[in-house]
Design a protein around this motif. Sequence first.
Motif, PDB file in Angstrom:
ATOM      1  N   ASN A  60      73.048  13.570 103.066  1.00 53.29           N
ATOM      2  CA  ASN A  60      72.248  12.604 102.311  1.00 53.29           C
ATOM      3  C   ASN A  60      72.605  11.160 102.651  1.00 53.29           C
ATOM      4  N   LYS A  66      69.958   9.922 104.995  1.00 49.93           N
ATOM      5  CA  LYS A  66      68.549   9.963 104.591  1.00 49.93           C
ATOM      6  C   LYS A  66      68.032   8.562 104.278  1.00 49.93           C
ATOM      7  N   SER A  67      66.714   8.444 104.199  1.00 46.97           N
ATOM      8  CA  SER A  67      66.101   7.160 103.850  1.00 46.97           C
ATOM      9  C   SER A  67      66.158   6.957 102.337  1.00 46.97           C
ATOM     10  N   GLU A  83      63.624   9.135 100.593  1.00 40.93           N
ATOM     11  CA  GLU A  83      64.048  10.538 100.536  1.00 40.93           C
ATOM     12  C   GLU A  83      65.045  10.759  99.397  1.00 40.93           C
TER      13      GLU A  83
END
Length: 449
Positions: A16, A19-20, A23
């Motif tokens: 995570n 992630k963006s 997201e």
Amino acid sequence: MGYLGLIAKTNKLNHNFQKSRNEILNIRERRFRALLKYAYYNSEFYHEYYDSYGIRDRDIEEVQINKLPCIDKKLFIENFNRIVTDKRLSLECIERFLMREKGRDKKYLGEYTIVHSSGSTGKPTCFIYDRSSWETILASGFRACKGEVRLKEAISKGLRGFRVLYIAATEGRFGGAMAAHSGIKGFGFHPLLLNINLPLEIWIDKINDFNPDVIIGYPSAVKILCDLISENKIKINAFRIITGGEPLIAEQRKYFQSVLHTDIFNIYGASESIILGLERDAYQGFYIFDDINYLEIDEESTFITPLYNYSQPLIRYKLTDKLMSTERMENETLPFSKIREVMGRNEEIMWFLNDNGEKDFLHPLIINTLEAEGIIKYQFVQRSNKCFEIRVESRKNTDSDTIEIKLRKQMDNILKEKNLTCLNYQIKQVDTIPINASTGKSKIVIKEY
């Protein structure tokens, strides 16, 4: 889940970090919606509580989190047995278990980890974690503290005998001590839990003998450690320093880095959710881990919803911490929400002259473990380096003499362990101990000299 399971969960959470922002927000929303639905249908309290506010089955899929009524400590304690989703759990049985089992290793009903708050806003509160939620805490803590070290490399070092020193209040079931103890052992590292209440000469011997690779502790404990290193009383070569439990001010960070020659990883946590966020020098604030917690911050209040605890759901639980939020910049290091500062946790160490005429201290979280039936709260007032006063606020119709006898027995044991039996102190009954309006907490220690 054993060692391999913890590694797998850590690896999953670690992804995570890459992630963006969108997201992460989607993950948070999905997990919140799943928790809300589960609590509504499996917790007697939440079903009735939300119904009383006109929130029905059809609303659970779409209601905004800020439209849900919050809960606070008082409501939580009053409805403890109705909030939990495992009907074998009851506050009365848990409290009897804690009175009987003083060690940290034994789990309630063989599966639940019990932690308690420090009691800085009143009586300590119990929070429960089933196996899955506790493993999420351990995995998220490891993820936060490993830094740029790759997961495989960290595991390899652990298998070669990683030594981790934890300096804090190690007695009782404070969340940090519980997580450090089981987390260090769970990942295969070698732990040394050093009670901050021990005399400094014992610190010196134990730390030099242990020679830690990683140090975890309150900033106040790390400050004392750095002083001992600067005085050439301790020689170590730790590569990771992790602080938490108290505010870390900029001057402390600079001092620690100058003495220990490494970055400082500062964890923000609470008994309600042990790992909330991480601060490092380059971050310019704390990142709040939105993938495991939903934190709402406004000018007056902070609400937390841990997204992983299904046995004791806390949905919009009001924290007493005051947080200062900050806007995310365009090129942030991590995809999480940010806060600038945690307020309301500063407590002063009391320094005295011990039985040998040398300086030694009492830490607020150690003296905050005192207990006696009928006490609402207490406060320490340091008068000099030789004396102090304990102010006690108790319930009506409570026998003050019995309270004093019990407190003196516990306090005398603490002073004996610290070689501070030369100190004079008195216990004073008071009508009320005021709460600081800006922090929502009473100071455990004040100084009047």
